[in-house]
Motif scaffolding. Structure first.
Motif, PDB file in Angstrom:
ATOM      1  N   GLU A   1       5.167  -5.596   5.051  1.00 12.52           N
ATOM      2  CA  GLU A   1       5.939  -6.575   4.284  1.00 12.52           C
ATOM      3  C   GLU A   1       6.033  -6.187   2.804  1.00 12.52           C
ATOM      4  O   GLU A   1       6.996  -6.526   2.126  1.00 12.52           O
ATOM      5  CB  GLU A   1       5.315  -7.979   4.388  1.00 12.52           C
TER       6      GLU A   1
ATOM      7  N   LEU B   1       7.229  -3.796  12.992  1.00 11.19           N
ATOM      8  CA  LEU B   1       7.520  -4.957  12.159  1.00 11.19           C
ATOM      9  C   LEU B   1       7.170  -6.237  12.917  1.00 11.19           C
ATOM     10  O   LEU B   1       7.451  -6.361  14.121  1.00 11.19           O
ATOM     11  CB  LEU B   1       8.996  -4.942  11.748  1.00 11.19           C
TER      12      LEU B   1
ATOM     13  N   PRO C   1       7.706  -9.957  12.293  1.00 11.24           N
ATOM     14  CA  PRO C   1       8.236 -11.112  11.557  1.00 11.24           C
ATOM     15  C   PRO C   1       7.630 -12.438  11.990  1.00 11.24           C
ATOM     16  O   PRO C   1       7.711 -13.419  11.245  1.00 11.24           O
ATOM     17  CB  PRO C   1       9.747 -11.063  11.854  1.00 11.24           C
TER      18      PRO C   1
ATOM     19  N   TYR D   1       9.746 -10.909   4.163  1.00  9.16           N
ATOM     20  CA  TYR D   1       9.928 -10.126   5.395  1.00  9.16           C
ATOM     21  C   TYR D   1       9.993  -8.640   5.047  1.00  9.16           C
ATOM     22  O   TYR D   1      10.357  -8.279   3.923  1.00  9.16           O
ATOM     23  CB  TYR D   1      11.206 -10.573   6.112  1.00  9.16           C
TER      24      TYR D   1
ATOM     25  N   ALA E   1      13.511  -4.146   6.684  1.00  7.91           N
ATOM     26  CA  ALA E   1      13.891  -3.463   7.926  1.00  7.91           C
ATOM     27  C   ALA E   1      15.161  -2.617   7.780  1.00  7.91           C
ATOM     28  O   ALA E   1      15.231  -1.499   8.291  1.00  7.91           O
ATOM     29  CB  ALA E   1      14.066  -4.486   9.044  1.00  7.91           C
ATOM     30  N   ARG E   2      16.155  -3.152   7.088  1.00  3.37           N
ATOM     31  CA  ARG E   2      17.423  -2.393   6.971  1.00  3.37           C
ATOM     32  C   ARG E   2      17.206  -1.102   6.184  1.00  3.37           C
ATOM     33  O   ARG E   2      17.735  -0.050   6.549  1.00  3.37           O
ATOM     34  CB  ARG E   2      18.529  -3.225   6.298  1.00  3.37           C
TER      35      ARG E   2
ATOM     36  N   LEU F   1       9.605  -3.652  16.992  1.00  6.19           N
ATOM     37  CA  LEU F   1       9.317  -5.071  16.748  1.00  6.19           C
ATOM     38  C   LEU F   1       8.212  -5.514  17.686  1.00  6.19           C
ATOM     39  O   LEU F   1       8.194  -5.113  18.858  1.00  6.19           O
ATOM     40  CB  LEU F   1      10.556  -5.922  17.039  1.00  6.19           C
TER      41      LEU F   1
ATOM     42  N   ALA G   1      14.198 -11.394  13.941  1.00  6.12           N
ATOM     43  CA  ALA G   1      14.707 -10.081  13.509  1.00  6.12           C
ATOM     44  C   ALA G   1      16.180 -10.183  13.138  1.00  6.12           C
ATOM     45  O   ALA G   1      16.640  -9.568  12.171  1.00  6.12           O
ATOM     46  CB  ALA G   1      14.498  -9.046  14.610  1.00  6.12           C
TER      47      ALA G   1
ATOM     48  N   HIS H   1      16.248 -12.885   9.860  1.00  6.71           N
ATOM     49  CA  HIS H   1      15.558 -12.511   8.613  1.00  6.71           C
ATOM     50  C   HIS H   1      15.528 -11.020   8.327  1.00  6.71           C
ATOM     51  O   HIS H   1      15.455 -10.608   7.181  1.00  6.71           O
ATOM     52  CB  HIS H   1      14.136 -13.058   8.622  1.00  6.71           C
ATOM     53  N   LEU H   2      15.514 -10.193   9.382  1.00  2.29           N
ATOM     54  CA  LEU H   2      15.485  -8.740   9.128  1.00  2.29           C
ATOM     55  C   LEU H   2      16.887  -8.155   9.160  1.00  2.29           C
ATOM     56  O   LEU H   2      17.081  -6.976   8.891  1.00  2.29           O
ATOM     57  CB  LEU H   2      14.599  -8.022  10.149  1.00  2.29           C
TER      58      LEU H   2
END
Ligand code: NIG
Ligand code: FE
Length: 453
Positions: A276, A295, A297, A308, A311-312, A323, A344, A347-348
Motif C-alpha cells: 500500500e 495486492l 484490498p 489502496y 495497482a495501475r 489479488l 479491485a 478502488h484499484l
C-alpha cells in the motif's frame, strides 16, 4: 474405470488458457473465453476444453453430464495470501475500531496479532483443525479451490508446528488445496520484546530447521514493517529460509514505507505482498527483480483506510499482479475472492478481466502451481466453478453475494447452492439441494465443523 465428467452449455467458459507463465500488461485482459463452451474431465484432470459443438460428440456413454445452464464457468480462485488457522475472533477490536481506535494502537497495547497469538497458543491441534474446516467451507462456497496458508499465530516452535500440522491436516481432510507458508516472523512475541535478537536467533537456528526437516512449509514469509521486523532482520530470516530450500514471500510496505519492496527485489522473493505504501522506486525494483506483487484490498477496506496500492502503476510497469483476500481475524476477515474482485474494480481500477487473471492464473504461478491450477486447460487439475451469472463481469459488479452455483475440486462436486434462477434449464433439480447437499457430500471431511450457515 476413471470417472468421466462433461460440463456442457457453459454460456461463457473462461479458460485463461495462454502462455505457461504469469500474465502481464495487456495479457491480463485476455481471458481466452469460449462462448457456448464445454469441457471434459477424467478423474481429477481436465482432458478437453472447447466449444460445445466440438466437445459434445466426444461424450461417451459412461460419462456424467452436467448442464451449466448457460452460466459462467471458470477456474476456481487461487487465493495466494491467507492466514486461515487461528483461534477466536477479534470482533471486540473490530467494534472498537468503528469508534476510532486504530489497528496500530490496538497492536501497541498488546491486542491485534498478539491477541490471536494468546488464543491460538491455548488451542489444541484438533480445535484449530475444527475452526479451519469451518473456514475451508467458506472458501469453497465462495469459489476458491486453492489457498496459500500462513502460520504465524503461535510464535513458539511448538505452536508454529501445531499450526502447520493443522494446515497439513486441512489439506488432507477437506477438498480445499493448501500451500503452506511458515510465518514465524509475524510479530515479536511478548516474551522476547526486550531481546528481539534472541527471537531472530530462535527463528533461524531452531524454527526454520524444524519446519524444513518436517517438510511442513513450501514458503517462508516475514512481516517487514518499521515496528515489527526491520528490513535487516527480515533479510536475516529470509536468507536462512532460502538456505533450507524454502521459497520466499514478504509482507512489504503495508502500513508504512519500510523498505519492503526494496528488500523483496534484493532477495528476488517470489512475491511482495500488500505494498500500500510502496513508491515508484519500489515498483521499479520489483519489476527488475521479477517479483510478483500480491495486492490485498480487503485489508485496506476492513481497516477503514483509503490507501489502496498503486495497482495501475504496477500494471503499467509490467508487473504480473496478483489479488488475494489476506483472510485473517484482524485486518481482513473475508474469505471471498469475489469481494476482492469488486474492491479491485472500484478502488484499484482494474477491469474485471484483469482482476480475474490476477485471482487465478497469476496467483497459481506464485505458488509453483501454474502447471496445475489457475486455468482450464487439458492436463490441469479439474478445479472449476459454475457461477450463477451470464457474464463474468457480474462477479465484480454484483457484490456482497455468493455467485457459485456449483464448485468442483479435483473433478468432484464439493459445493452446490440451493436457489438458482428459475428460468434456467436444469437437468436434475433434485440434486440442487444447496447447503444440505454440501453437508452430505462433504460429510467425510466436515465431521468436526462446528457450524455451517
Ligand atoms: O496481512 N500484516 C500482518 N498480518 C496480517 C494481519 C494479521 C492480523 O491482524 O491478525 C495482514 O494484514
Ligand atoms: Fe497477511
Amino acid at each position: 474405470m476413471p470417472h468421466e465428467l462433461a460440463v456442457i452449455n457453459c454460456g461463457q467458459l473462461v479458460t485463461l488458457a495462454g502462455p505457461a507463465r504469469p500474465r502481464v500488461g495487456p495479457e491480463l485482459r485476455e481471458l481466452s473465453l469460449i462462448a457456448d463452451g464445454a469441457l471434459l474431465v477424467s478423474d481429477d484432470r481436465i482432458t478437453r476444453v472447447g466449444t460445445r459443438a466440438t466437445i459434445e460428440p466426444l461424450i461417451g456413454g459412461e460419462c456424467e453430464v452436467v448442464d451449466a445452464g448457460g452460466r459462467v464457468v471458470m477456474p476456481g480462485f487461487v487465493d495466494a495470501h491467507t492466514h486461515p488457522v487461528f483461534a477466536g475472533t477479534r470482533v471486540n477490536e473490530f467494534e472498537e475500531r468503528t469508534q476510532g481506535t486504530t489497528y496500530q494502537e490496538i497492536a501497541a497495547r498488546g491486542g491485534g496479532i498478539q491477541a490471536t497469538v494468546r488464543a491460538t497458543r491455548e488451542a489444541t491441534l484438533a480445535e484449530l483443525v475444527a475452526n479451519g474446516k469451518r473456514y475451508a467451507s467458506w472458501f469453497l462456497r465462495t469459489g476458491t479451490t486453492t489457498v496459500e496458508a500462513k502460520s504465524g499465530y503461535g510464535l513458539t516452535l511448538a505452536d508454529e508446528l501445531k499450526i502447520l500440522r493443522a494446515i497439513k491436516q486441512l489439506n488432507d481432510e477437506t477438498p480445499l488445496r493448501y500451500v503452506p507458508t511458515f510465518l514465524g516472523a509475524h510479530d515479536i512475541p511478548p516474551e522476547y520484546k526486550a531481546r528481539r535478537a534472541d527471537y531472530i536467533k530462535l527463528l533461524v537456528a531452531e524454527m526454520l530447521p524444524s519446519v524444513a526437516r518436517e517438510k511442513l512449509a513450501e514458503f517462508c514469509d516475514v512481516f517487514c514493517e518499521a515496528k515489527v521486523f526491520t528490513s535487516d532482520e527480515s533479510r536475516q530470516i529470509l536468507v536462512a529460509a532460502r538456505s533450507h530450500g524454502l521459497g520466499l514471500r514478504l509482507h512489504a510496505d503495508q502500513l508504512t514505507l519500510s523498505g519492503g519492496a526494496q528488500l523483496a527485489a534484493e532477495l528476488q522473493t517470489t512475491t511482495a505482498d500488500h505494498l500500500e505504501h510502496a513508491d515508484a522506486e519500489g515498483i521499479r525494483a520489483l519489476k527488475s527483480a521479477g517479483v510478483q506483487p500480491v495486492l490485498l484490498p480487503g485489508s485496506v477496506y476492513a481497516l477503514g483506510s483509503s490507501r489502496y496500492p498503486a495497482a495501475r502503476e504496477m500494471i503499467d510497469a509490467g508487473l504480473a499482479v496478483v489479488l488475494a483476500t489476506d483472510f485473517n481475524p484482524g485486518s481482513s476477515p473475508t474469505p471471498s475472492m469475489t469481494m476482492i474482485l469488486s474492491l479491485a474494480a472500484t478502488h484499484l481500477k482494474l477491469v474485471p478481466a484483469e482482476a480475474i487473471t490476477a485471482a487465478t492464473v497469476n496467483a497459481a504461478y506464485t505458488l509453483n502451481r501454474g502447471h496445475l491450477v489457475g486455468s482450464l486447460e487439458a492436463e490441469k487439475i479439474a478445479d472449476f466453478v459454475i457461477h450463477d451469472c451470464d457474464d463474468y463481469r457480474e462477479l465484480a459488479y454484483f457484490f456482497g453475494l455468493e455467485h457459485p452455483w456449483q464448485v468442483y475440486a479435483s473433478g468432484r462436486l464439493v459445493y452446490e447452492r440451493a436457489q438458482s434462477r428459475q428460468n434456467r434449464e436444469r437437468p436434475d433439480a433434485s440434486v440442487n439441494d444447496g447447503a444440505l447437499g454440501f453437508r452430505q457430500r462433504t460429510a467425510s471431511w466436515r465431521g468436526s465443523l462446528r457450524r455451517y450457515r
